[in-house]
Motif scaffolding. Sequence first.
Motif, PDB file in Angstrom:
ATOM      1  N   ILE A 197       0.838  -1.055  -0.004  1.00  0.00           N
ATOM      2  CA  ILE A 197      -0.025  -0.104   0.028  1.00  0.00           C
ATOM      3  C   ILE A 197       0.686   1.278   0.184  1.00  0.00           C
ATOM      4  O   ILE A 197       0.481   2.421   0.159  1.00  0.00           O
ATOM      5  N   GLY A 198       2.095   1.077  -0.298  1.00  0.00           N
ATOM      6  CA  GLY A 198       2.904   2.399  -0.506  1.00  0.00           C
ATOM      7  C   GLY A 198       4.092   2.651   0.392  1.00  0.00           C
ATOM      8  O   GLY A 198       4.520   3.552   0.479  1.00  0.00           O
ATOM      9  N   PHE A 199       4.208   1.618   1.423  1.00  0.00           N
ATOM     10  CA  PHE A 199       5.222   2.205   2.656  1.00  0.00           C
ATOM     11  C   PHE A 199       6.669   1.969   2.074  1.00  0.00           C
ATOM     12  O   PHE A 199       6.992   0.778   1.413  1.00  0.00           O
ATOM     13  N   GLU A 200       7.465   2.945   2.255  1.00  0.00           N
ATOM     14  CA  GLU A 200       8.990   2.621   1.668  1.00  0.00           C
ATOM     15  C   GLU A 200       9.653   1.947   2.918  1.00  0.00           C
ATOM     16  O   GLU A 200       9.188   1.790   3.988  1.00  0.00           O
ATOM     17  N   PRO A 201      10.894   1.308   2.718  1.00  0.00           N
ATOM     18  CA  PRO A 201      11.749   0.647   3.528  1.00  0.00           C
ATOM     19  C   PRO A 201      11.912   1.139   4.936  1.00  0.00           C
ATOM     20  O   PRO A 201      11.722   0.600   5.842  1.00  0.00           O
ATOM     21  N   TYR A 202      12.240   2.548   5.053  1.00  0.00           N
ATOM     22  CA  TYR A 202      12.408   3.241   6.020  1.00  0.00           C
ATOM     23  C   TYR A 202      11.105   3.541   6.955  1.00  0.00           C
ATOM     24  O   TYR A 202      11.288   3.478   8.080  1.00  0.00           O
ATOM     25  N   ASP A 203       9.969   3.317   6.384  1.00  0.00           N
ATOM     26  CA  ASP A 203       8.659   3.587   6.941  1.00  0.00           C
ATOM     27  C   ASP A 203       8.369   2.113   7.833  1.00  0.00           C
ATOM     28  O   ASP A 203       8.135   2.434   8.885  1.00  0.00           O
ATOM     29  N   ILE A 204       8.625   1.230   7.007  1.00  0.00           N
ATOM     30  CA  ILE A 204       8.564  -0.246   7.732  1.00  0.00           C
ATOM     31  C   ILE A 204       9.641  -0.189   8.839  1.00  0.00           C
ATOM     32  O   ILE A 204       9.150  -0.666  10.079  1.00  0.00           O
ATOM     33  N   GLU A 205      10.836   0.084   8.786  1.00  0.00           N
ATOM     34  CA  GLU A 205      11.754   0.053   9.750  1.00  0.00           C
ATOM     35  C   GLU A 205      11.352   0.822  10.894  1.00  0.00           C
ATOM     36  O   GLU A 205      11.457   0.439  12.157  1.00  0.00           O
ATOM     37  N   SER A 206      10.756   1.941  10.969  1.00  0.00           N
ATOM     38  CA  SER A 206      10.190   2.920  11.652  1.00  0.00           C
ATOM     39  C   SER A 206       8.903   2.378  12.811  1.00  0.00           C
ATOM     40  O   SER A 206       9.028   2.572  13.781  1.00  0.00           O
ATOM     41  N   ILE A 207       8.123   1.878  11.681  1.00  0.00           N
ATOM     42  CA  ILE A 207       7.070   0.924  12.544  1.00  0.00           C
ATOM     43  C   ILE A 207       7.577  -0.137  13.490  1.00  0.00           C
ATOM     44  O   ILE A 207       7.069  -0.199  14.481  1.00  0.00           O
ATOM     45  N   CYS A 208       8.774  -0.763  13.077  1.00  0.00           N
ATOM     46  CA  CYS A 208       9.262  -1.879  13.793  1.00  0.00           C
ATOM     47  C   CYS A 208       9.885  -1.222  15.185  1.00  0.00           C
ATOM     48  O   CYS A 208       9.753  -1.898  16.400  1.00  0.00           O
ATOM     49  N   ASN A 209      10.199  -0.132  15.224  1.00  0.00           N
ATOM     50  CA  ASN A 209      10.770   0.685  16.471  1.00  0.00           C
ATOM     51  C   ASN A 209       9.860   0.675  17.538  1.00  0.00           C
ATOM     52  O   ASN A 209      10.084   1.008  18.695  1.00  0.00           O
ATOM     53  N   THR A 210       8.315   0.995  17.001  1.00  0.00           N
ATOM     54  CA  THR A 210       7.474   1.626  17.937  1.00  0.00           C
ATOM     55  C   THR A 210       6.267   0.794  18.133  1.00  0.00           C
ATOM     56  O   THR A 210       5.651   0.904  19.065  1.00  0.00           O
ATOM     57  N   ASN A 211       5.890   0.017  17.181  1.00  0.00           N
ATOM     58  CA  ASN A 211       4.778  -0.578  17.187  1.00  0.00           C
ATOM     59  C   ASN A 211       4.756  -1.912  17.985  1.00  0.00           C
ATOM     60  O   ASN A 211       5.527  -2.466  18.126  1.00  0.00           O
ATOM     61  N   VAL A 212       3.589  -1.879  18.841  1.00  0.00           N
ATOM     62  CA  VAL A 212       3.333  -2.902  19.886  1.00  0.00           C
ATOM     63  C   VAL A 212       3.413  -4.473  19.341  1.00  0.00           C
ATOM     64  O   VAL A 212       4.124  -5.392  19.889  1.00  0.00           O
ATOM     65  N   PHE A 213       2.351  -4.573  18.437  1.00  0.00           N
ATOM     66  CA  PHE A 213       2.252  -5.774  17.737  1.00  0.00           C
ATOM     67  C   PHE A 213       3.466  -6.182  17.308  1.00  0.00           C
ATOM     68  O   PHE A 213       3.930  -7.412  17.338  1.00  0.00           O
ATOM     69  N   ILE A 214       4.264  -5.507  16.491  1.00  0.00           N
ATOM     70  CA  ILE A 214       5.459  -6.155  15.874  1.00  0.00           C
ATOM     71  C   ILE A 214       6.658  -6.582  16.954  1.00  0.00           C
ATOM     72  O   ILE A 214       7.220  -7.500  16.851  1.00  0.00           O
ATOM     73  N   ASN A 215       6.648  -5.550  18.044  1.00  0.00           N
ATOM     74  CA  ASN A 215       7.670  -6.052  18.919  1.00  0.00           C
ATOM     75  C   ASN A 215       7.333  -7.364  19.800  1.00  0.00           C
ATOM     76  O   ASN A 215       8.039  -8.173  20.117  1.00  0.00           O
ATOM     77  N   ASP A 216       5.719  -7.386  20.136  1.00  0.00           N
ATOM     78  CA  ASP A 216       5.340  -8.555  20.889  1.00  0.00           C
ATOM     79  C   ASP A 216       5.691  -9.735  19.976  1.00  0.00           C
ATOM     80  O   ASP A 216       6.023 -10.698  20.380  1.00  0.00           O
ATOM     81  N   GLU A 217       5.534  -9.782  18.733  1.00  0.00           N
ATOM     82  CA  GLU A 217       5.756 -10.853  17.844  1.00  0.00           C
ATOM     83  C   GLU A 217       7.316 -11.263  17.701  1.00  0.00           C
ATOM     84  O   GLU A 217       7.599 -12.434  17.633  1.00  0.00           O
ATOM     85  N   LEU A 218       8.046 -10.263  17.846  1.00  0.00           N
ATOM     86  CA  LEU A 218       9.596 -10.416  17.655  1.00  0.00           C
ATOM     87  C   LEU A 218       9.835 -11.026  19.281  1.00  0.00           C
ATOM     88  O   LEU A 218      11.025 -11.669  19.018  1.00  0.00           O
ATOM     89  N   ARG A 219       9.124 -10.544  20.128  1.00  0.00           N
ATOM     90  CA  ARG A 219       9.816 -11.278  21.342  1.00  0.00           C
ATOM     91  C   ARG A 219       9.491 -12.575  21.547  1.00  0.00           C
ATOM     92  O   ARG A 219      10.193 -13.514  21.902  1.00  0.00           O
ATOM     93  N   ASN A 220       8.318 -13.039  20.749  1.00  0.00           N
ATOM     94  CA  ASN A 220       7.869 -14.740  20.518  1.00  0.00           C
ATOM     95  C   ASN A 220       9.037 -15.246  20.125  1.00  0.00           C
ATOM     96  O   ASN A 220       9.409 -16.533  20.253  1.00  0.00           O
ATOM     97  N   VAL A 221       9.762 -14.553  18.920  1.00  0.00           N
ATOM     98  CA  VAL A 221      10.713 -15.342  18.299  1.00  0.00           C
ATOM     99  C   VAL A 221      11.961 -15.439  19.171  1.00  0.00           C
ATOM    100  O   VAL A 221      12.566 -16.230  19.298  1.00  0.00           O
ATOM    101  N   GLN A 222      12.330 -14.274  19.770  1.00  0.00           N
ATOM    102  CA  GLN A 222      13.431 -14.231  20.461  1.00  0.00           C
ATOM    103  C   GLN A 222      13.462 -15.157  21.756  1.00  0.00           C
ATOM    104  O   GLN A 222      14.422 -15.547  22.255  1.00  0.00           O
ATOM    105  N   HIS A 223      12.168 -15.676  22.162  1.00  0.00           N
ATOM    106  CA  HIS A 223      12.011 -16.020  23.431  1.00  0.00           C
ATOM    107  C   HIS A 223      12.636 -17.708  23.459  1.00  0.00           C
ATOM    108  O   HIS A 223      12.586 -18.360  22.492  1.00  0.00           O
ATOM    109  N   VAL A 224      13.389 -17.975  24.338  1.00  0.00           N
ATOM    110  CA  VAL A 224      14.017 -19.273  24.447  1.00  0.00           C
ATOM    111  C   VAL A 224      13.389 -20.444  24.836  1.00  0.00           C
ATOM    112  O   VAL A 224      12.557 -20.029  25.921  1.00  0.00           O
TER     113      VAL A 224
END
Length: 477
Positions: free
Chosen positions: A450-477
């Motif tokens: 829908i038109g997001f640039e790579p730097y937009d997606i990276e910026s969302i990763c730094n702040t969005n709760v959903f993305i960070n929750d899912e990444l923590r699921n991946v990081q969890h041992v």
Amino acid sequence: MKREFKGEFYLPRSQNKIPGKLIADFDKNKILLNLYTDKYLSGETIIFNKHGHPNDKHFEIIHCDAVSNELSLINSKFRRFEPISMHLFKITYEVNFILENVHISNLSDLSIINAKLNFSYLKTFFNAWDFINKDDPKEEYLHVSEPFKIKENLIYKLEDKVQQKLTNFDGSYHLEYSKSIIFEYEIGVCLEDLLIDIYNFSSLLAFSTNKPISYEFRFITLENKNVEKTNYHYQLENNHSLCYITHFPRNNSKNEIKNDLHQNYMFFSKWQFSDSELHKFITNWFSNKQLKPIYDFFIDSNNWFSDNNIVLSNVMFNNKFLNVIQGLESYFDILDVTFVSDNENFTKNRQEILNKIDDNNLKIWLTKNLKFPRSHNLVDKLSFFTNRYGYIFKKVNGIDSFVSQYSITATDYRHKLSHGKIEQTFQGENFHKIYSFSKILLCFCILESIGFEPYDIESICNTNVFINDELRNVQHV
């Protein structure tokens, strides 16, 4: 809360008018029509103990002459039949829509010029910091934005309104702020087309917020050219009529219009982007018709039994994973990535393997069955996305090994689940990691579409709760 209409109900062009009561129950999200009669709507006499006439199971249109009003009931389905006496019966229908102030003969007669609606999180999505100020208004006002074109024959406007609401009979009042969106059509559309546009917009909000979206009609404006009868109190200029709609969408579990949501729980909104950028995302969302199933896969993965006490079974969780993988595979196919042939390297490696095998029969079998692929397989497709968004994952601690193995592991799970080669429905403690990472990839694909640039997606990763929750699921041992 309930709204009740008492009057006579009948089919278009019928003289068989039946007394009844129409009840819109806002607590149960249902519209019920109760008829008290010795005849069916279609005119046949009801015979005691021989009820359930097949012609009365479903009606596209039922008219109602209520006190000082005309109603059209849309898509009424038979629900119950109750004898009151030998010659009087109660028949109950469940109604999908109530159109107030008009009689129409069939749905194709509707020519809708505009519709004003409210959606969950509309305020926070479009207002950003203004939401804080406007939620505590100081005076009455009405402001309608400039029109934004979404697609051919459809524009939208945003209406901000503050009005007085009486709080007591002594004349005291408070000021209440509301925000609505207005869909406008140069050429009138039918109800089905309007509902499609409403669904597309609500799914956009559902994607951005990761929440179920409720909506409610304020009103629609109709062209009178095909309308059988209108209430003259609601006649407008240009031969148009104002029509109020009562409808409980099936996805509105509690029919609540929620507004409060922190910016970090939304992928995009006015908090992070300008009006022109938001409009670009909305326009692309509507125009990407080929991607609608992919959008639905992602949205559906978030909202299974949302706000309910129901626990997902392993079977349901497996299906959610398969849906997300199907979305990724479909998006890759739509991208139509060129298949790069490297037959020379493949042949060289195959020969090195053959040279290490002493069994002649095994060599023959391997030569016959190990063929150079002619198109991308699922491992290739998933690897494409891990590489495409590698600039993000390289900055996340502790997932390098997981990312490098993801494509092979996820493909193995997909093949076992889709081909039925499983011994138990529980796929292991690490399966949730594969699912979470797959959702992140599909989310990035949709944002990109829908038109997001790579730097937009990276910026969302730094702040969005959903993305960070899912990444923590991946990081969890």
